[in-house]
Design a protein around this motif. Sequence first.
Motif, PDB file in Angstrom:
ATOM      1  N   ALA A   1     114.091 -38.008  46.804  1.00 43.19           N
ATOM      2  CA  ALA A   1     113.065 -37.589  47.761  1.00 43.19           C
ATOM      3  C   ALA A   1     112.908 -38.560  48.920  1.00 43.19           C
ATOM      4  O   ALA A   1     111.999 -38.411  49.744  1.00 43.19           O
ATOM      5  CB  ALA A   1     111.722 -37.406  47.047  1.00 43.19           C
TER       6      ALA A   1
ATOM      7  N   ARG B   1     107.794 -31.530  44.113  1.00 46.63           N
ATOM      8  CA  ARG B   1     109.188 -31.356  44.522  1.00 46.63           C
ATOM      9  C   ARG B   1     109.262 -31.198  46.038  1.00 46.63           C
ATOM     10  O   ARG B   1     108.346 -30.642  46.657  1.00 46.63           O
ATOM     11  CB  ARG B   1     109.816 -30.132  43.852  1.00 46.63           C
ATOM     12  CG  ARG B   1     109.930 -30.263  42.328  1.00 46.63           C
ATOM     13  CD  ARG B   1     110.667 -29.062  41.726  1.00 46.63           C
ATOM     14  NE  ARG B   1     110.778 -29.165  40.271  1.00 46.63           N
ATOM     15  CZ  ARG B   1     111.730 -29.829  39.625  1.00 46.63           C
ATOM     16  NH1 ARG B   1     112.677 -30.439  40.333  1.00 46.63           N
ATOM     17  NH2 ARG B   1     111.752 -29.883  38.306  1.00 46.63           N
TER      18      ARG B   1
ATOM     19  N   GLY C   1     114.011 -28.880  46.506  1.00 48.23           N
ATOM     20  CA  GLY C   1     113.521 -28.886  45.129  1.00 48.23           C
ATOM     21  C   GLY C   1     113.682 -30.194  44.385  1.00 48.23           C
ATOM     22  O   GLY C   1     113.396 -30.264  43.184  1.00 48.23           O
TER      23      GLY C   1
ATOM     24  N   ILE D   1     112.842 -33.692  42.790  1.00 51.31           N
ATOM     25  CA  ILE D   1     111.579 -34.277  42.328  1.00 51.31           C
ATOM     26  C   ILE D   1     111.127 -35.314  43.350  1.00 51.31           C
ATOM     27  O   ILE D   1     111.898 -36.179  43.769  1.00 51.31           O
ATOM     28  CB  ILE D   1     111.747 -34.917  40.944  1.00 51.31           C
ATOM     29  CG1 ILE D   1     112.114 -33.867  39.903  1.00 51.31           C
ATOM     30  CG2 ILE D   1     110.449 -35.623  40.520  1.00 51.31           C
ATOM     31  CD1 ILE D   1     112.390 -34.447  38.526  1.00 51.31           C
TER      32      ILE D   1
END
Length: 369
Positions: free
Chosen positions: A128, A289, A294, A296
């Motif tokens: 992320a 998410r 998507g 995490i």
Amino acid sequence: MTLRVNGKVVTPSGVIRQGCVEVRGDRISAVAEFPSIRDGHWIVPGFVDIHTHGGGGHTFTTGEPDSARAAAAFHLGHGTTSLLASLVSAPFELMRSATTAFVPLVQEGVLAGIHFEGPYLSAARCGAQNPDFLRDPSLEELTELIKIGEGAVRMVTLAPERTGALEAIGLLTTHGVVAAVGHTDATYEQTCAAVTAGASVGTHLFNGMRPVHHRDPGPAVALLTAPNVFCELIADGVHLHEGTLTFAVATAGAERCVLVTDAMAAAGMPNGEYELGGQAVTVTDGVARLARDGAIAGSTLTMDAALRHAVQVGVPVPDAVRMVSTTPALAVGLGAQVGALQAGLRADLVELDDELNVVRVMRAGEWVQ
């Protein structure tokens, strides 16, 4: 004035079933057994979270002091009496301004320090982290951050395969800053080289790392088996299968395993739309998410919930407590101040009921929740 807190006291050497923690001022003055005391609630040291990006609708990642203060207060209500404000990959200007803004909070004791998770990370394992901001380690940037941080910069996560990473690890450790390995596609050998250079923490082990293969063990195996490395684990039932969590604890022991939240602003908040490092995040059923792919995006975890999860999957209470308090404090150089119920340390403690829910929290000798 002397204050006494009675119950099942968890100390570094074990559980005192009929115990008492004596507090004078902001310090623990004594920990002892009192047979006349009835078996009460769990009394454990205040939690130490070395990896959290925010919570309660507030974030550390923008470098805003008011938001940081509110996020720290949210986690304090869940038993976290010491935490590092973790930033994500960002332009250097934001890294510099956030450091300047957070120094007073560290000096005040609201924060225990600053953790830069990036931007010196692997594009292949960025998770992320915002790929637009990833770059090779810069000794010039790090030197300036350490200087303006006045001791507030406590940990930096980087990928050891990036050009200049080993030199950066050397610089960090020379200045007393913890070098952590994370968001990396490094080989086993490259990770071992980072450990030899001075890296001493594995950032959220297994997550954001080259996966383990029997002919290519990768960074997770190197970090788990290095006797001087502390391994972060996100115990939320999402980031790690319970078998992976218990395997890591069985391999490295509670003395080297550190439970962290990796929480973002959505911790303690409803499902919905949030932001992390300039990227849109959607939280559904408590799982954060990235909206774009998507991946995490941190967690909505709190340290008390991490403790309960670890115990639920089979970690003994004393070991789980060590992993949320004593071990993380040692990992980032705070062990002489906090992290254990021991005479002379700051009087940070959490009272938990038999289900390990927070009843009340003491920080520096005062009940705060």
